[in-house]
Design a protein around this motif. Sequence first.
Motif, PDB file in Angstrom:
ATOM      1  N   SER A 109      53.784 -14.792 -19.079  1.00  0.00           N
ATOM      2  CA  SER A 109      52.543 -15.558 -18.970  1.00  0.00           C
ATOM      3  C   SER A 109      51.458 -14.797 -19.719  1.00  0.00           C
ATOM      4  CB  SER A 109      52.131 -15.735 -17.501  1.00  0.00           C
ATOM      5  OG  SER A 109      51.677 -14.496 -16.965  1.00  0.00           O
ATOM      6  N   ALA A 110      50.283 -15.407 -19.809  1.00  0.00           N
ATOM      7  CA  ALA A 110      49.156 -14.716 -20.437  1.00  0.00           C
ATOM      8  C   ALA A 110      48.771 -13.464 -19.667  1.00  0.00           C
ATOM      9  CB  ALA A 110      47.964 -15.662 -20.542  1.00  0.00           C
ATOM     10  N   GLY A 111      49.151 -13.410 -18.379  1.00  0.00           N
ATOM     11  CA  GLY A 111      48.811 -12.254 -17.557  1.00  0.00           C
ATOM     12  C   GLY A 111      49.876 -11.184 -17.516  1.00  0.00           C
ATOM     13  N   THR A 112      50.970 -11.340 -18.272  1.00  0.00           N
ATOM     14  CA  THR A 112      52.012 -10.315 -18.308  1.00  0.00           C
ATOM     15  C   THR A 112      51.462  -9.070 -18.995  1.00  0.00           C
ATOM     16  OG1 THR A 112      53.708 -12.020 -18.421  1.00  0.00           O
ATOM     17  CG2 THR A 112      54.374  -9.789 -19.019  1.00  0.00           C
ATOM     18  N   THR A 113      51.629  -7.925 -18.369  1.00  0.00           N
ATOM     19  CA  THR A 113      51.080  -6.679 -18.896  1.00  0.00           C
ATOM     20  C   THR A 113      52.193  -5.700 -19.252  1.00  0.00           C
ATOM     21  OG1 THR A 113      50.929  -5.598 -16.741  1.00  0.00           O
ATOM     22  CG2 THR A 113      49.057  -6.979 -17.412  1.00  0.00           C
ATOM     23  N   GLU A 154      61.558 -14.665 -18.562  1.00  0.00           N
ATOM     24  CA  GLU A 154      61.326 -16.097 -18.630  1.00  0.00           C
ATOM     25  C   GLU A 154      60.092 -16.401 -19.471  1.00  0.00           C
ATOM     26  OE1 GLU A 154      63.156 -18.714 -17.014  1.00  0.00           O
ATOM     27  OE2 GLU A 154      64.598 -17.073 -16.959  1.00  0.00           O
ATOM     28  N   GLU A 155      60.206 -17.413 -20.343  1.00  0.00           N
ATOM     29  CA  GLU A 155      59.082 -17.880 -21.171  1.00  0.00           C
ATOM     30  C   GLU A 155      58.462 -16.731 -21.954  1.00  0.00           C
ATOM     31  OE1 GLU A 155      58.917 -20.923 -21.427  1.00  0.00           O
ATOM     32  OE2 GLU A 155      59.579 -21.836 -19.556  1.00  0.00           O
ATOM     33  N   ILE A 156      59.273 -16.090 -22.765  1.00  0.00           N
ATOM     34  CA  ILE A 156      58.824 -14.893 -23.483  1.00  0.00           C
ATOM     35  C   ILE A 156      57.672 -15.188 -24.432  1.00  0.00           C
ATOM     36  CG2 ILE A 156      60.546 -15.138 -25.335  1.00  0.00           C
ATOM     37  CD1 ILE A 156      60.758 -12.058 -25.326  1.00  0.00           C
ATOM     38  N   THR A 157      57.616 -16.392 -25.003  1.00  0.00           N
ATOM     39  CA  THR A 157      56.549 -16.705 -25.950  1.00  0.00           C
ATOM     40  C   THR A 157      55.210 -16.945 -25.266  1.00  0.00           C
ATOM     41  OG1 THR A 157      57.272 -19.019 -25.957  1.00  0.00           O
ATOM     42  CG2 THR A 157      58.067 -17.611 -27.737  1.00  0.00           C
ATOM     43  N   ARG A 158      55.185 -16.922 -23.944  1.00  0.00           N
ATOM     44  CA  ARG A 158      53.902 -16.989 -23.242  1.00  0.00           C
ATOM     45  C   ARG A 158      53.303 -15.599 -23.028  1.00  0.00           C
ATOM     46  NH1 ARG A 158      51.603 -21.251 -21.639  1.00  0.00           N
ATOM     47  NH2 ARG A 158      52.637 -23.274 -21.762  1.00  0.00           N
ATOM     48  N   CYS A 159      54.084 -14.560 -23.313  1.00  0.00           N
ATOM     49  CA  CYS A 159      53.545 -13.196 -23.219  1.00  0.00           C
ATOM     50  C   CYS A 159      52.736 -12.887 -24.476  1.00  0.00           C
ATOM     51  CB  CYS A 159      54.681 -12.175 -23.121  1.00  0.00           C
ATOM     52  SG  CYS A 159      55.751 -12.351 -21.698  1.00  0.00           S
ATOM     53  N   PRO A 160      51.629 -12.159 -24.359  1.00  0.00           N
ATOM     54  CA  PRO A 160      50.909 -11.708 -25.551  1.00  0.00           C
ATOM     55  C   PRO A 160      51.838 -10.935 -26.491  1.00  0.00           C
ATOM     56  CG  PRO A 160      49.613 -11.291 -23.574  1.00  0.00           C
ATOM     57  CD  PRO A 160      50.967 -11.738 -23.107  1.00  0.00           C
ATOM     58  N   GLN A 161      51.588 -11.039 -27.782  1.00  0.00           N
ATOM     59  CA  GLN A 161      52.524 -10.468 -28.752  1.00  0.00           C
ATOM     60  C   GLN A 161      52.681  -8.961 -28.596  1.00  0.00           C
ATOM     61  OE1 GLN A 161      51.870 -10.502 -33.218  1.00  0.00           O
ATOM     62  NE2 GLN A 161      53.488 -12.030 -33.047  1.00  0.00           N
TER      63      GLN A 161
END
Length: 363
Positions: A109-113, A154-161
Amino acid sequence: MSSAEMLRPAAEQRHGDELARLAAADTGGRPDGWRLSPRAVRSFILGDPGLGVSRKFFGDDGLVERAIVSLLSDQGLLLVGEPGTAKSMLSELLAAAISGTSTLTVQGSAGTTDDHIRYGWNYALLIAEGPSERALAPSPVLRAMIEGRIVRIEEITRCPQEIQDALISILSEKVMAMPELGAHRFARPGFNVIATANLRDRGVHEMSSALKRRFNFETVKPLADPALERTLIQRQLGERLAGLSTRILWPDEVLDVLVQSFQDLRIGRTQDGAPIARPDAVMSTAEAVNVAHAASLDAAWFGQGRVDGGHVGRQLHGVVLKDNPDDVRKVRAYLDQIVRPRGQRQKAWAEFHAAAAKALKDG
């Protein structure tokens, strides 16, 4: 907590008996770190009637075999496809069969750190002792490396690059540097990564070329065979309704209405070749199961337990009214041009037409 107390136990708990039978009968060589041989992993996913192992993935058998081969190699596995095509389920089944656990998971997600991919700290211990093994809070990825297991992202393309790119050295070198401890953690045999990506999210955070090279890509396509889709819906519906005290009856013609309407709208044409404007809404098998489940509950609690076309039609708006308002127009056209004539020949289609048209109008 026992599996009976969980809404949805992990795959290794739901199918623990099958995994045990496969392990006992497994005479094939097992790669280092694998709980089953590649042939037994295939049997777990695609079924083995002789051992009483059910088929769990309906679709391309060759895809399953290629996925297993990818995980035998140094490459990670990336499952891509439309929403609702069972990418996550396949990754869960693979991890359960190969590693014995499917719960080492990172939700992109966008919040993955960075902490989700590498490690974080127990800050109370960090302040008291400084950087130490006791203060370390390993990520699911680091735990998979240490234990020699599969980790799912899961949903790797939702993580920031920049978070995605933390995987590059992990996948290529199978090592994670830990400068705070002056140490490295090397992956044990059995470690690998299964990632999923939604084709509708392409461009949210495009993967770098360097990261793409570390994965073998496999596309999970929607089910094109109505008979397979029907079987899958029946099986998953049976699992969802297992605890319901009311017996639910699904006449064949009503199940045909559900399967055929989803096939029509998903593909953009009928079986006899009539063109249909495809909605942007996801008309996946997973959504069909959701509609079937809701229709069953409607029949159980507000009817006599017998599902008819109206129960199915009333639930269709929950799928259509999600993204594009123009989808309502497209589905209304489908109801008028395709479903109405069918309703003149079969009662279930007439019930479906009346209920769906009213639900879309009211919604």
